[in-house]
Enzyme design. Structure first.
Site, PDB file in Angstrom:
ATOM      1  N   GLN A  56      35.499 -12.219  21.489  1.00 41.01           N
ATOM      2  CA  GLN A  56      35.776 -13.543  20.914  1.00 41.01           C
ATOM      3  C   GLN A  56      36.718 -14.316  21.830  1.00 41.01           C
ATOM      4  O   GLN A  56      37.877 -13.941  22.010  1.00 41.01           O
ATOM      5  CB  GLN A  56      36.413 -13.410  19.527  1.00 41.01           C
ATOM      6  CG  GLN A  56      36.573 -14.761  18.852  1.00 41.01           C
ATOM      7  CD  GLN A  56      37.277 -14.691  17.518  1.00 41.01           C
ATOM      8  OE1 GLN A  56      38.401 -14.188  17.432  1.00 41.01           O
ATOM      9  NE2 GLN A  56      36.654 -15.214  16.479  1.00 41.01           N
ATOM     10  N   TYR A 104      42.154 -22.996  14.945  1.00 44.17           N
ATOM     11  CA  TYR A 104      42.553 -22.870  16.355  1.00 44.17           C
ATOM     12  C   TYR A 104      41.943 -24.022  17.173  1.00 44.17           C
ATOM     13  O   TYR A 104      41.256 -24.885  16.633  1.00 44.17           O
ATOM     14  CB  TYR A 104      42.160 -21.487  16.888  1.00 44.17           C
ATOM     15  CG  TYR A 104      42.971 -20.383  16.226  1.00 44.17           C
ATOM     16  CD1 TYR A 104      44.344 -20.265  16.473  1.00 44.17           C
ATOM     17  CD2 TYR A 104      42.399 -19.499  15.315  1.00 44.17           C
ATOM     18  CE1 TYR A 104      45.110 -19.287  15.856  1.00 44.17           C
ATOM     19  CE2 TYR A 104      43.161 -18.512  14.693  1.00 44.17           C
ATOM     20  CZ  TYR A 104      44.517 -18.418  14.962  1.00 44.17           C
ATOM     21  OH  TYR A 104      45.279 -17.460  14.346  1.00 44.17           O
ATOM     22  N   ARG A 126      38.991  -6.804   6.925  1.00 45.10           N
ATOM     23  CA  ARG A 126      39.943  -5.872   6.315  1.00 45.10           C
ATOM     24  C   ARG A 126      39.301  -4.562   5.882  1.00 45.10           C
ATOM     25  O   ARG A 126      39.922  -3.497   6.055  1.00 45.10           O
ATOM     26  CB  ARG A 126      40.681  -6.565   5.157  1.00 45.10           C
ATOM     27  CG  ARG A 126      41.647  -7.633   5.651  1.00 45.10           C
ATOM     28  CD  ARG A 126      42.116  -8.534   4.538  1.00 45.10           C
ATOM     29  NE  ARG A 126      41.068  -9.441   4.090  1.00 45.10           N
ATOM     30  CZ  ARG A 126      41.162 -10.258   3.051  1.00 45.10           C
ATOM     31  NH1 ARG A 126      42.287 -10.274   2.350  1.00 45.10           N
ATOM     32  NH2 ARG A 126      40.167 -11.073   2.731  1.00 45.10           N
ATOM     33  N   CYS A 182      39.293  -1.153   0.487  1.00 45.76           N
ATOM     34  CA  CYS A 182      40.283  -2.212   0.734  1.00 45.76           C
ATOM     35  C   CYS A 182      40.503  -3.043  -0.528  1.00 45.76           C
ATOM     36  O   CYS A 182      39.549  -3.510  -1.154  1.00 45.76           O
ATOM     37  CB  CYS A 182      39.798  -3.121   1.865  1.00 45.76           C
ATOM     38  SG  CYS A 182      40.853  -4.551   2.119  1.00 45.76           S
ATOM     39  N   CYS A 190      45.015  -6.711  -0.200  1.00 40.29           N
ATOM     40  CA  CYS A 190      46.418  -7.034  -0.538  1.00 40.29           C
ATOM     41  C   CYS A 190      47.144  -7.744   0.606  1.00 40.29           C
ATOM     42  O   CYS A 190      48.192  -8.329   0.418  1.00 40.29           O
ATOM     43  CB  CYS A 190      47.154  -5.745  -0.893  1.00 40.29           C
ATOM     44  SG  CYS A 190      47.259  -4.601   0.512  1.00 40.29           S
ATOM     45  N   CYS A 193      48.461  -7.466   7.179  1.00 39.35           N
ATOM     46  CA  CYS A 193      48.744  -8.731   7.885  1.00 39.35           C
ATOM     47  C   CYS A 193      50.256  -9.004   7.872  1.00 39.35           C
ATOM     48  O   CYS A 193      50.833  -9.378   8.898  1.00 39.35           O
ATOM     49  CB  CYS A 193      48.038  -9.900   7.219  1.00 39.35           C
ATOM     50  SG  CYS A 193      46.289  -9.651   6.963  1.00 39.35           S
TER      51      CYS A 193
HETATM   52  C1  FMN Z   1      44.697  -8.599  10.547  1.00 37.03           C
HETATM   53  C2  FMN Z   1      43.661  -9.668  10.708  1.00 37.03           C
HETATM   54  C3  FMN Z   1      43.433 -10.199  11.968  1.00 37.03           C
HETATM   55  C4  FMN Z   1      42.434 -11.170  12.132  1.00 37.03           C
HETATM   56  N1  FMN Z   1      42.169 -11.625  13.384  1.00 37.03           N
HETATM   57  C5  FMN Z   1      41.139 -12.490  13.569  1.00 37.03           C
HETATM   58  C6  FMN Z   1      40.752 -12.865  14.882  1.00 37.03           C
HETATM   59  O1  FMN Z   1      41.291 -12.408  15.876  1.00 37.03           O
HETATM   60  N2  FMN Z   1      39.730 -13.752  14.994  1.00 37.03           N
HETATM   61  C7  FMN Z   1      39.056 -14.258  13.891  1.00 37.03           C
HETATM   62  O2  FMN Z   1      38.127 -15.046  14.049  1.00 37.03           O
HETATM   63  N3  FMN Z   1      39.411 -13.903  12.653  1.00 37.03           N
HETATM   64  C8  FMN Z   1      40.414 -13.013  12.473  1.00 37.03           C
HETATM   65  N4  FMN Z   1      40.716 -12.599  11.212  1.00 37.03           N
HETATM   66  C9  FMN Z   1      39.916 -13.098  10.081  1.00 37.03           C
HETATM   67  C10 FMN Z   1      38.740 -12.162   9.782  1.00 37.03           C
HETATM   68  O3  FMN Z   1      37.847 -12.054  10.872  1.00 37.03           O
HETATM   69  C11 FMN Z   1      37.940 -12.608   8.545  1.00 37.03           C
HETATM   70  O4  FMN Z   1      37.405 -13.895   8.824  1.00 37.03           O
HETATM   71  C12 FMN Z   1      38.806 -12.676   7.284  1.00 37.03           C
HETATM   72  O5  FMN Z   1      39.733 -11.606   7.255  1.00 37.03           O
HETATM   73  C13 FMN Z   1      37.955 -12.590   6.019  1.00 37.03           C
HETATM   74  O6  FMN Z   1      37.184 -11.397   6.005  1.00 37.03           O
HETATM   75  P1  FMN Z   1      37.581 -10.096   5.123  1.00 37.03           P
HETATM   76  O7  FMN Z   1      37.708 -10.542   3.694  1.00 37.03           O
HETATM   77  O8  FMN Z   1      36.440  -9.162   5.338  1.00 37.03           O
HETATM   78  O9  FMN Z   1      38.873  -9.576   5.638  1.00 37.03           O
HETATM   79  C14 FMN Z   1      41.700 -11.625  11.015  1.00 37.03           C
HETATM   80  C15 FMN Z   1      41.949 -11.084   9.758  1.00 37.03           C
HETATM   81  C16 FMN Z   1      42.899 -10.103   9.597  1.00 37.03           C
HETATM   82  C17 FMN Z   1      43.098  -9.506   8.236  1.00 37.03           C
HETATM   83  S1  SF4 Z   2      46.693  -3.112   3.770  1.00 37.25           S
HETATM   84 FE1  SF4 Z   2      45.577  -3.991   2.014  1.00 37.25          FE
HETATM   85  S2  SF4 Z   2      44.314  -5.673   2.900  1.00 37.25           S
HETATM   86 FE2  SF4 Z   2      45.030  -4.392   4.593  1.00 37.25          FE
HETATM   87  S3  SF4 Z   2      43.329  -2.986   4.937  1.00 37.25           S
HETATM   88 FE3  SF4 Z   2      44.784  -1.958   3.565  1.00 37.25          FE
HETATM   89  S4  SF4 Z   2      44.080  -2.392   1.495  1.00 37.25           S
HETATM   90 FE4  SF4 Z   2      43.036  -3.817   2.885  1.00 37.25          FE
END
Ligand code: FMN
Ligand code: SF4
Length: 390
Positions: free
Chosen positions: A102, A173, A330, A352, A355, A359
């Site tokens: 990316q 961004y 996540r 997951c 929570c 992050c």
């Molecule tokens: C720790 C963390 C780091 C992330 N880093 C990026 C990233 O580098 N680039 C990006 O496009 N999205 C990033 N995201 C967003 C995820 O790609 C995704 O769009 C968002 O977490 C929703 O998906 P999920 O519900 O499966 O976590 C990040 C999310 C988390 C939790």
């Molecule tokens: S800390 Fe919480 S949000 Fe992150 S991976 Fe674990 S359960 Fe999922």
């Protein structure tokens, strides 16, 4: 066989199933942007876990584009050998897993420990109320330089052996700042109409294809909504998706949100696109409706991300033709082998609990630097214990 495990083509590459690891910054790089052995091992585990496509997280294409510490850099050829190790470890599992990089630039969205040597640049001087950063507007020659930097990042990604490239056009961004009427107030050829706001993306795409083979897959992650009054709305995102298809992108990943939109959600979430969600299925797959809207308007594959936690829901998304692939972030932090568990019928639900403790912990990367162990699930032991007691 579950629809999730049917292969699909993105451009000229075959993805063995419909499950994508969405780009995720997991740290495990040095403070100056080099991949570490810890990161290589992390990617081995991901590839072994059965995912079809891994999109490597935020990889900054110029030094001033880094929003957080310990991210990967791709602004110099010296980063190619480290990045190649990630590709090699994924491909050497010989299970068909593919990997994309990316390419990203933060623009005004610079967080704690990000690049602050100069005032951040952006399309226009629109304050970010979260960081209080007032960026300076980019000159035309700076825009041209950024186009060049993205294309050089793509060339390096290609030389490192990645199977595809994804432009980070989402989450507030730099590229999202150009696309969004909220952050782009320019009155030159890079602002105003949707066509003008998309111009930088088209120029980057064209410049990349000057440097690498034309059939190499280039994807873009885009916001279907910024979740701001004057930001990108889904109806405009549909038009944007059509423009991206015309430009030549091989697939679109549908996401949403900018940092300053984070206060809008029921539970404060950082990053805002990674929403805290409960077990209520109505809170899950929160970009699905937008993906569905876009899917109806373009022919290229649509990937939907955001709050996908159940195999049954992921299957329903594909069966209903709301998207072609599902993407998760996540759940993979918590369980890198989730696709194998889904394939083998071991579970329907990701462990997951959304929570965001993983992050929140990332703030320690600012303090600990190279000693920071990397983003990881801080709840997994507790979750496993709870499940044992049930
Ligand atoms: C720790 C963390 C780091 C992330 N880093 C990026 C990233 O580098 N680039 C990006 O496009 N999205 C990033 N995201 C967003 C995820 O790609 C995704 O769009 C968002 O977490 C929703 O998906 P999920 O519900 O499966 O976590 C990040 C999310 C988390 C939790
Ligand atoms: S800390 Fe919480 S949000 Fe992150 S991976 Fe674990 S359960 Fe999922």
């Amino acid at each position: 066989m579950s629809v999730l495990f049917r292969p699909i083509k993105i451009g000229n590459i075959e993805i063995k199933n419909r499950i994508v690891r969405s780009a995720t910054h997991i740290a495990r790089n040095t403070v100056d942007g080099f991949v570490t052995d810890k990161k290589v091992e992390y990617f081995r585990e991901l590839a072994l876990g059965g995912v079809g496509l891994i999109i490597k997280g935020f990889t900054y294409i110029s030094p001033d584009g880094r929003p957080f510490p310990l991210m990967s850099a791709i602004y110099d050829d010296k980063y190619i050998p480290g990045l190649r190790k990630l590709v090699e470890v994924v491909h050497s599992q010989n299970n068909g897993c593919k990997i994309a990089v990316q390419l990203s630039h933060a623009g005004r969205e610079i967080g704690p420990g990000g690049y602050r040597d100069e005032v951040p640049m952006a399309p226009s001087s629109v304050i970010d109320p979260i960081t209080r950063i007032v960026p300076r507007p980019m000159t035309i020659s700076e825009i041209h330089n950024i186009v060049e930097s993205f294309s050089e990042g793509a060339r390096r990604g290609y030389e490192a052996g990645f199977d595809a490239i994804q432009l980070h056009g989402a989450h507030g961004y730099l590229l999202n700042q150009f696309l969004s009427p909220h952050t782009n107030l320019r009155d030159d050829e890079y602002g105003g109409t949707l066509k003008n706001r998309c111009r930088i993306i088209e120029e980057i795409y064209q410049r990349i294809t000057d440097k690498i083979p034309k059939n190499f897959p280039i994807l873009i992650k885009m916001n279907a909504a910024d979740f701001l009054e004057d930001g990108i709305r889904p109806d405009e995102a549909v038009e944007m998706a059509k423009i991206f298809e015309k430009i030549g992108f091989s697939a679109l990943e549908i996401s949403g949100g900018m940092w300053e939109a984070m206060m809008k959600f029921k539970k404060k979430a950082f990053p805002p696109e990674a929403r805290k969600i409960s077990d209520d299925p109505s809170e899950h797959a929160y970009h699905r409706e937008h993906a569905k809207l876009i899917k109806k308007s373009v022919k290229i594959p649509i990937i939907v991300v955001g709050g996908i936690r159940f195999k049954s829901m992921a299957e329903d998304i594909i069966k209903s033709n709301d998207a072609d692939l599902v993407s998760m972030s996540r759940p993979f932090i918590c369980e890198p082998d989730l696709p194998n568990k889904w394939k083998n019928g071991i579970t329907d639900r990701s462990l997951c609990i959304s929570c965001n403790k993983c992050c929140d912990d990332a703030i320690n990367s600012v303090i600990q630097g190279n000693a920071y162990p990397g983003i990881r699930c801080l709840m997994r032991k507790k979750i496993d214990k709870l499940n044992q007691n049930v």
